[in-house]
Design a protein around this motif. Structure first.
Motif, PDB file in Angstrom:
ATOM      1  N   ARG A 124       2.247  86.956 -26.168  1.00  0.00           N
ATOM      2  CA  ARG A 124       1.860  87.658 -24.946  1.00  0.00           C
ATOM      3  C   ARG A 124       2.152  86.822 -23.696  1.00  0.00           C
ATOM      4  NH1 ARG A 124      -1.734  91.875 -24.274  1.00  0.00           N
ATOM      5  NH2 ARG A 124      -2.355  91.641 -26.466  1.00  0.00           N
ATOM      6  N   HIS A 125       1.914  85.521 -23.800  1.00  0.00           N
ATOM      7  CA  HIS A 125       2.140  84.638 -22.652  1.00  0.00           C
ATOM      8  C   HIS A 125       3.289  83.674 -22.963  1.00  0.00           C
ATOM      9  CE1 HIS A 125      -1.549  86.133 -20.887  1.00  0.00           C
ATOM     10  NE2 HIS A 125      -2.210  85.823 -21.986  1.00  0.00           N
ATOM     11  N   PRO A 126       4.196  83.477 -22.010  1.00  0.00           N
ATOM     12  CA  PRO A 126       5.331  82.560 -22.220  1.00  0.00           C
ATOM     13  C   PRO A 126       4.902  81.106 -22.129  1.00  0.00           C
ATOM     14  CG  PRO A 126       5.401  83.449 -20.003  1.00  0.00           C
ATOM     15  CD  PRO A 126       4.251  84.124 -20.687  1.00  0.00           C
ATOM     16  N   GLU A 127       4.276  80.620 -23.197  1.00  0.00           N
ATOM     17  CA  GLU A 127       3.754  79.255 -23.189  1.00  0.00           C
ATOM     18  C   GLU A 127       3.746  78.694 -24.613  1.00  0.00           C
ATOM     19  OE1 GLU A 127      -0.249  76.786 -21.782  1.00  0.00           O
ATOM     20  OE2 GLU A 127      -0.189  78.969 -21.690  1.00  0.00           O
ATOM     21  N   PHE A 128       4.195  77.464 -24.748  1.00  0.00           N
ATOM     22  CA  PHE A 128       4.156  76.790 -26.045  1.00  0.00           C
ATOM     23  C   PHE A 128       2.720  76.359 -26.360  1.00  0.00           C
ATOM     24  CE2 PHE A 128       8.681  76.633 -26.096  1.00  0.00           C
ATOM     25  CZ  PHE A 128       9.055  76.267 -27.384  1.00  0.00           C
ATOM     26  N   ARG A 129       2.333  76.490 -27.611  1.00  0.00           N
ATOM     27  CA  ARG A 129       1.052  75.979 -28.074  1.00  0.00           C
ATOM     28  C   ARG A 129       1.280  74.586 -28.658  1.00  0.00           C
ATOM     29  NH1 ARG A 129      -1.172  75.683 -33.036  1.00  0.00           N
ATOM     30  NH2 ARG A 129       0.595  76.847 -33.895  1.00  0.00           N
ATOM     31  N   ILE A 130       0.684  73.572 -28.050  1.00  0.00           N
ATOM     32  CA  ILE A 130       0.814  72.203 -28.544  1.00  0.00           C
ATOM     33  C   ILE A 130       0.057  72.094 -29.870  1.00  0.00           C
ATOM     34  CG2 ILE A 130       0.400  69.766 -28.098  1.00  0.00           C
ATOM     35  CD1 ILE A 130       2.419  70.933 -26.208  1.00  0.00           C
ATOM     36  N   SER A 131       0.783  71.822 -30.939  1.00  0.00           N
ATOM     37  CA  SER A 131       0.175  71.807 -32.276  1.00  0.00           C
ATOM     38  C   SER A 131      -0.074  70.400 -32.796  1.00  0.00           C
ATOM     39  CB  SER A 131       1.068  72.564 -33.267  1.00  0.00           C
ATOM     40  OG  SER A 131       2.367  72.002 -33.297  1.00  0.00           O
ATOM     41  N   GLY A 132       0.464  69.379 -32.128  1.00  0.00           N
ATOM     42  CA  GLY A 132       0.258  68.024 -32.622  1.00  0.00           C
ATOM     43  C   GLY A 132       0.646  66.979 -31.599  1.00  0.00           C
ATOM     44  N   ARG A 133      -0.084  65.868 -31.634  1.00  0.00           N
ATOM     45  CA  ARG A 133       0.252  64.713 -30.810  1.00  0.00           C
ATOM     46  C   ARG A 133       0.189  63.483 -31.712  1.00  0.00           C
ATOM     47  NH1 ARG A 133      -3.374  62.067 -25.906  1.00  0.00           N
ATOM     48  NH2 ARG A 133      -2.032  60.243 -25.541  1.00  0.00           N
ATOM     49  N   TYR A 134       1.269  62.700 -31.722  1.00  0.00           N
ATOM     50  CA  TYR A 134       1.348  61.570 -32.636  1.00  0.00           C
ATOM     51  C   TYR A 134       1.782  60.316 -31.878  1.00  0.00           C
ATOM     52  CZ  TYR A 134       1.819  65.746 -35.526  1.00  0.00           C
ATOM     53  OH  TYR A 134       1.642  66.990 -36.080  1.00  0.00           O
TER      54      TYR A 134
END
Length: 223
Positions: A145-155
């Motif tokens: 619905r919204h043009p945005e990436f979902r941050i799924s991980g930070r390493y």
């Protein structure tokens, strides 16, 4: 012979172009350069690109050599696949912009980033970005619905290898293979290396990664 030469030459050249379109990329400048060209607009396997050819070529092959429908089928199948390929290039440019905007919205000091479609489709995309001493992974679907990436991980991001891996062939090969988008972890007496460009398989809240390598020493002490 002219037509046979044209057939095989075009087959080889088109194959090279398709390899450049994948996340892997290919070293088209060898032996002059080891640089890999990777546009990242298509997955290594994309059903929608293959299907028009997979349907039209066998039917055309079964028809008489002089049948008018034969040429129509072949031109039609090739045209549909070619148009789809152009569509994936459009998607790549669009998704690149969305990934860049998503990172900027979170005020991340990004050094470089990369986005590519997940396996067998061009709808769900996976992005990675190096920012300081961290590397981020995110996902986005063109149907969101919204043009945005979902941050799924930070390493944690190791720009330099641990002392025991320094100057090792394993470190050089894996960091080159991953184009710098990787994750290292201590694992027992060795290390685990994950190429983050291809997305992952969530397990217990973590991201195991599709391409994960385990580094151990051999009998000579080399990794």
């Amino acid at each position: 012979y002219r037509w046979w030469y044209a057939l095989f030459a075009s087959g080889i050249l088109i194959h090279i172009v398709l390899d450049c379109a994948t996340t892997y990329g290919t070293q088209i400048w060898l032996p002059f350069s080891n640089t890999r060209i990777s546009w990242g607009n298509m997955a290594v396997v994309d059903v929608l690109f293959t299907m028009p050819l997979a349907l039209t070529v066998p039917v055309a092959a079964a028809l008489s050599r002089h049948a008018a429908l034969r040429k129509v089928l072949l031109i039609g199948g090739l045209s549909i696949s070619s148009l789809y390929w152009l569509y994936t290039m459009h998607n790549r440019n669009k998704v690149d912009a969305i990934w860049q905007q998503s990172l900027a919205a979170k005020h991340l000091p990004v050094d470089r980033y990369f986005a590519a479609p997940t396996l067998m489709n061009n709808i769900v995309w996976h992005g990675v970005a190096v920012a300081g001493d961290s590397i981020y992974a995110g996902d986005y679907a063109l149907t969101d619905r919204h043009p945005e990436f979902r941050i799924s991980g930070r390493y944690a991001y190791w720009r330099t290898p641990p002392p025991d891996l320094e100057d090792s062939r394993a470190w050089r090969i894996l960091t080159w293979f991953s184009k710098g988008y990787y994750r290292w972890q201590k694992e027992g007496d060795g290390y685990a290396f994950t190429d983050l460009r291809f997305g992952g398989i969530p397990a217990g809240g973590d991201d195991d990664g599709v391409f994960k390598f385990h580094l151990v020493r051999d009998h000579s002490g080399a990794w």
